[in-house]
Design an enzyme around this catalytic site. Structure first.
Site, mmCIF file in Angstrom:
data_model
loop_
_atom_site.group_PDB
_atom_site.id
_atom_site.type_symbol
_atom_site.label_atom_id
_atom_site.label_comp_id
_atom_site.label_asym_id
_atom_site.label_seq_id
_atom_site.Cartn_x
_atom_site.Cartn_y
_atom_site.Cartn_z
ATOM 1 N N HIS A 490 -7.123 12.266 -22.616
ATOM 2 C CA HIS A 490 -6.169 11.188 -22.368
ATOM 3 C C HIS A 490 -5.407 11.440 -21.072
ATOM 4 O O HIS A 490 -5.266 10.536 -20.229
ATOM 5 C CB HIS A 490 -5.183 11.077 -23.542
ATOM 6 C CG HIS A 490 -4.084 10.082 -23.316
ATOM 7 N ND1 HIS A 490 -2.872 10.432 -22.758
ATOM 8 C CD2 HIS A 490 -4.035 8.751 -23.543
ATOM 9 C CE1 HIS A 490 -2.111 9.359 -22.668
ATOM 10 N NE2 HIS A 490 -2.775 8.322 -23.139
ATOM 11 N N ARG A 596 14.789 -2.661 13.448
ATOM 12 C CA ARG A 596 16.187 -2.952 13.116
ATOM 13 C C ARG A 596 17.094 -2.121 14.007
ATOM 14 O O ARG A 596 17.136 -0.888 13.869
ATOM 15 C CB ARG A 596 16.445 -2.651 11.634
ATOM 16 C CG ARG A 596 15.768 -3.625 10.701
ATOM 17 C CD ARG A 596 15.634 -3.082 9.304
ATOM 18 N NE ARG A 596 14.584 -2.068 9.254
ATOM 19 C CZ ARG A 596 13.728 -1.920 8.245
ATOM 20 N NH1 ARG A 596 13.810 -2.704 7.195
ATOM 21 N NH2 ARG A 596 12.809 -0.976 8.280
ATOM 22 N N GLY A 800 12.055 -13.544 6.914
ATOM 23 C CA GLY A 800 12.688 -12.384 6.281
ATOM 24 C C GLY A 800 12.811 -12.655 4.796
ATOM 25 O O GLY A 800 13.817 -13.210 4.338
ATOM 26 N N ASN A 802 13.264 -10.856 2.196
ATOM 27 C CA ASN A 802 14.261 -10.184 1.356
ATOM 28 C C ASN A 802 15.475 -11.095 1.161
ATOM 29 O O ASN A 802 15.869 -11.419 0.036
ATOM 30 C CB ASN A 802 14.705 -8.864 2.001
ATOM 31 C CG ASN A 802 13.563 -7.889 2.159
ATOM 32 O OD1 ASN A 802 12.504 -8.065 1.569
ATOM 33 N ND2 ASN A 802 13.766 -6.865 2.965
ATOM 34 N N TYR A 885 0.580 -12.966 11.270
ATOM 35 C CA TYR A 885 0.661 -11.557 10.891
ATOM 36 C C TYR A 885 1.603 -11.365 9.715
ATOM 37 O O TYR A 885 2.424 -12.231 9.396
ATOM 38 C CB TYR A 885 1.141 -10.701 12.071
ATOM 39 C CG TYR A 885 2.576 -10.949 12.477
ATOM 40 C CD1 TYR A 885 3.633 -10.269 11.872
ATOM 41 C CD2 TYR A 885 2.886 -11.863 13.488
ATOM 42 C CE1 TYR A 885 4.948 -10.504 12.235
ATOM 43 C CE2 TYR A 885 4.198 -12.108 13.861
ATOM 44 C CZ TYR A 885 5.233 -11.427 13.235
ATOM 45 O OH TYR A 885 6.535 -11.654 13.589
#
Length: 909
Positions: A490, A596, A800, A802, A885
């Site tokens: 297992h 960033r 973006g 997020n 992209y």
């Protein structure tokens, strides 16, 4: 209920070289049922049986037990009659008994996650009939003992509920072993087995308040319903959640005639693989046990033997067993039963060629006759997955497109993590050796129980043997170590599926769960002590071992080359440092989709100047501080641009609110006041002034640049000057300046004006120029709606996702963990939208923004730079949205490259 019966067949039969279904019906028959039907149809010796479809499981969850049994009664009775006819035996008959197995079978392999019952149909009368029929009293009572134990745990709920509970059946057996001074189940006498059956039935009556069921049909329905129930058991739910499998898939139920590997020395059972599941090497391998049933091999309670002579010799070398001892006590199946081995080898070759993939097969030998119980595409490590796919391509079994589709993108992650540094390994103290069940390198602190795997940041789950109940701990641990079990145990199978480093069968380990101590050659290792596992060699190492970064090479590099042949959408990386950019480029990134700039300001020598700029009350004061930051920013950009020579680099202008850069601790505020020669009160006032109720929606992004355009001027100058400096060195750069958090076209226009005026000023000063783009990040829903206006001035869009997800759902990403797990558990959401792009909602905004932007500017470059850029299903969505992209973290670049190629292949098909 009636509607389901009217729509289609709900029970499919197989056996005697015929079948109602085939391997293409996995969604309906489950993987096991579909493959049993397929094997039967192509002439592989499969015990006859039938499959109850996955859709019945869904109906069971809606209708309940009684209505489901009523729906199935007639079809199941007919199917049992068919098995009786083929096997020339009768279910429930005391003179010529037919026993059956009841197993789960989801559409995807979920090893050990759901339940199985073997030897079903036994009672006190039938067991005597089995004795008379086989003339093997020990076998019959051993089967009865196993059946009560398995049925009691699976159907009657007599399983341990926690690590502190004891399996009541195992407790009875261990007590008898101590009394008889024996070690193995195979050493029980017939009388021992009879006593166990009596004691097992007694404990069932005490625990449940009811006698153990003696009616075979009552046993059958209990087992079928228990398998359906196991689809919603804790183990299965966790495994589904971990792998992203929908709850509404359901499981099929497979009922088969029993064949017996526990009928003596000419019987046995085993598991084998057509190729090495750990490395991908084209070598037939497996493990078996004589006088055993299938669960014995994977449970790890006995040391299994190797199927092939080569495998046996390799195992003996690892286990440090002399050749004479190996031959006498651990002969391979090839040596012990050569004719059975040759037959098995023939079937493994037939099945691999038929399925055109590496197969994981289970087999039983009953008194010299071979039966194949199951085949499925075998679980494998990431390295094995890549090698097997490339080898099958070279062997002509699959084409290039199929080769790409055979690779599971997320499993490439296993190949992208650090490996042990060979120099460190030379210094390592190897304390024990086990079987290299799943390759990789793992360093962590010892824990002995699955529910303690989160105790430390890095843990090694150390067990005598694992069970399905350990799943969550196995998933959390960095590595898995067991004292028992083989390459098909297992622990080994599940670890390979998870991509976890695993060493099994390390017999030198002595584990004391009560004291939480691991002892090796007299030395004790306690919970929390560090050990390291080399899953490629089986070495168990004391302490920590240094690691090094992986690289693309061999078959992995070949797969990546293949992706470039088919992918039409590029993959960039999110990278803020030259180191990250270098890793991204080594993994084949087509550029940088997000740099960033705020991350560059937090270093000690820069944060002071940043704070000086923030504390300044005038434009002149801010510009003075920004002048200090300019050469630092320029140097940063030069380094990244140089690494990414010839490739585009998207630089996002300052995005976070300014309060993130100021000190909030009194001691640090005092230091800043002294350094800046201002009062502590002035610092405190400025910090308080910058504080916001909702910073995510506050003074950040382009709002900063439009409020303080001198920040945008400085950053633009740094970008353009860096590019011109490299141009002088003959290095080509392609900077793309990205304005964050735009919600109106005027916000973008104001920032674009500052950027272009500053760039033109630098060009005039330097008497030189470069090509550059100015675009924006679409992360506010309004920006997607107004895309046609924004595109009039923007050269590119980068979504973006997020922030777009946060704003579209109204969920704070930082706080969603308080309710998202509950939402997913209740089915309110199928997945975490911050991990997998919400194609229905957020996806509409992306499609709308892309279409409206290109209505205005047909050649508008569009990409995505949120975390979703490296998630395979989200990458496919981006391909289908005609993006140029996706951009993701450097270590996800190969995953995104593969997902991009697969999306192109699927779209073309």
């Amino acid at each position: 209920m009636e509607a389901l019966q009217e729509v289609q067949t709900i029970v499919y039969q197989f056996g005697n070289k015929t079948a109602d279904g085939n391997s293409k019906m996995k969604n309906l028959l489950g993987g096991k049922g579909a493959n049993l039907a397929e094997m039967s149809a192509i002439g592989v010796p499969v015990p006859p049986g039938f499959t109850i479809t996955t859709e019945v499981c869904t109906e069971y969850n809606r209708l309940g037990k009684d209505a489901t049994i009523k729906m199935l009664e007639e079809d199941v009775a007919m199917s049992i009659t068919n098995i009786e006819s083929i096997m020339d035996a009768k279910f429930g008959d005391s003179e010529n008994p037919l026993l059956i197995s009841v197993r789960s079978g989801a559409r995807v392999s979920m090893p050990g996650m759901m339940d199985t019952v073997l030897n079903l149909g036994l009672n006190d009368e039938v067991v005597q009939g089995l004795v008379d029929k086989t003339n093997n009293e020990r076998f019959a009572w051993d089967s009865y003992r196993r059946f009560i134990q398995m049925y009691g745990g699976v159907v009657l709920g007599m399983k341990p509920e926690s690590k502190d509970d004891i399996d009541p059946f195992e407790e009875i057996m261990e007590h008898l072993k101590e009394k008889r001074d024996i070690q193995l189940d195979t050493q029980f006498t017939v009388q021992d087995l009879k006593d166990l059956v009596y004691d097992f039935k007694d404990i069932v009556k005490k625990r449940t308040g009811h006698d153990f069921p003696t009616d075979p049909w009552e046993q059958l329905w209990g087992a079928v319903m228990a398998v359906f129930d196991s689809w919603n058991g804790d183990r299965a739910i966790y495994y589904r959640t971990m792998n992203g499998y929908p709850a509404d898939w359901g499981t099929a139920v497979n009922v088969q005639a029993m064949v017996y590997g526990n009928m003596g020395e000419n019987s046995g059972t085993g598991v084998c693989f057509t190729r090495d599941a750990g490395t991908g090497e084209n070598v037939f391998n497996g493990e078996y046990l004589i006088d055993a049933q299938g669960e014995d091999v994977v449970a790890g309670v006995r040391t299994p033997q190797q199927v092939t002579k080569l495998g046996s010799e390799r195992w003996a070398k690892l286990a440090k067993i002399e050749e004479a001892d190996r031959l006498e006590n651990y002969p391979s199946l090839e040596e012990l039963m050569p004719s059975i081995y040759e037959e098995l080898k023939q079937y493994q070759d037939v099945l691999e060629k038929h399925y055109r993939d590496m197969q994981d097969m289970e087999f039983t030998i009953q008194e010299g006759k071979l039966w194949i119980l199951q085949t499925r595409n075998g679980k494998r490590t990431g390295a094995a997955m890549v090698k097997i796919a490339m080898d099958l391509l070279k062997e002509g079994l699959i084409d290039e497109q199929e080769c790409l589709l055979r690779i599971e993108p997320n499993k490439l992650d296993e190949l992208l993590h650090p490996i042990f540094d060979p120099r460190a390994l030379k210094m390592a103290n190897v304390i024990a050796q086990g079987l290299p069940a799943s390759p990789g390198a793992a360093t962590g602190q010892i824990v002995f129980f699955a529910d303690e795997a989160r105790m430390y940041k890095n843990t090694i789950l150390t067990r005598i043997e694992t069970s399905p109940e350990d799943l969550e701990g196995m998933n959390l641990a960095k590595g898995i170590l067991t004292a028992r079990g083989g390459m098909t145990s297992h622990a080994a199978v599940v670890a390979r599926g998870m991509g976890k480093c695993c060493i099994s069968g390390a017999g030198a380990l002595k584990i004391d769960y009560k004291k939480r101590v691991l002892t090796v050659d007299g030395k004790e290792y306690h919970q929390g002590d560090w050990i390291s596992l080399n899953g490629s060699t089986g070495n168990i190492i004391e302490g920590k071992v240094a690691t090094m970064e992986p690289e693309l090479s061999g078959e992995f590099a070949q797969i990546m080359t293949l992706t470039d042949r088919y992918a039409t959408m590029e993959v960039r990386a999110n990278a803020d440092t030259p180191k990250d950019a270098k890793i991204a480029r080594s993994f084949g990134a087509n550029g940088i989709g997000l740099t960033r700039t705020e991350h560059m300001f937090f270093e000690i020598d820069r944060i002071r100047a940043m704070r000086e700029m923030i504390l300044a009350d005038t434009v002149k004061g801010r510009k003075h501080a920004l002048q200090e930051l300019l050469p630092m920013q320029r140097s940063d950009f030069e380094a990244i641009f140089e690494v990414m020579e010839g490739l585009p680099v998207t630089v996002r202008l300052l995005d976070p609110p300014l309060h993130e850069f100021v000190p909030h601790q009194l001691a640090t505020q005092k230091e800043l006041a002294e350094d800046m020669h201002i009062s502590l009160a002035a610092v405190k006032n400025k910090v308080a002034e910058l504080e916001e109720f909702n910073p995510m929606l506050g003074h950040r992004g382009c709002r900063l640049g439009n409020t303080y355009p001198e920040i945008t001027e400085m950053q633009t100058r740094a970008i353009i000057e860096a590019a011109l400096n490299l141009k002088e060195k003959g290095i080509t750069t392609k900077p793309e300046i990205m304005v964050p958090l735009v919600g109106t076209s005027n916000e973008f226009i104001e920032q674009e004006k500052v950027i272009r005026e500053t760039a033109n000023k630098v060009f005039k000063e330097r008497n030189d120029s470069i090509e550059y783009l100015v675009g924006t990040m679409i992360e506010i829903p309004r920006a997607a709606l107004m895309a046609s206006e924004i595109a009039k001035r923007a050269d590119f869009f980068s979504f973006g996702t997020n922030d777009l997800t946060q704003m579209a759902f109204g969920y704070s990403r930082d706080d969603a963990s308080k309710f998202l797990p509950v939402y997913i558990e209740k089915g309110i959401l199928k997945v975490d939208p911050f991990e997998v792009l919400d194609q229905e909602g957020v996806g509409q905004l992306i499609q709308m923004g892309t279409e409206r932007g290109r209505d205005t500017k047909p050649d508008l470059k569009v990409g995505i730079c949120g975390e979703h850029g490296g998630e395979p299903s989200s990458v496919e969505f981006c391909h289908n949205t005609a993006m140029n992209y996706v951009s993701c973290s450097p270590f996800r670049v190969p995953i995104a490259r593969l997902a991009s190629a697969q999306a192109a292949v699927r779209a073309a098909r």
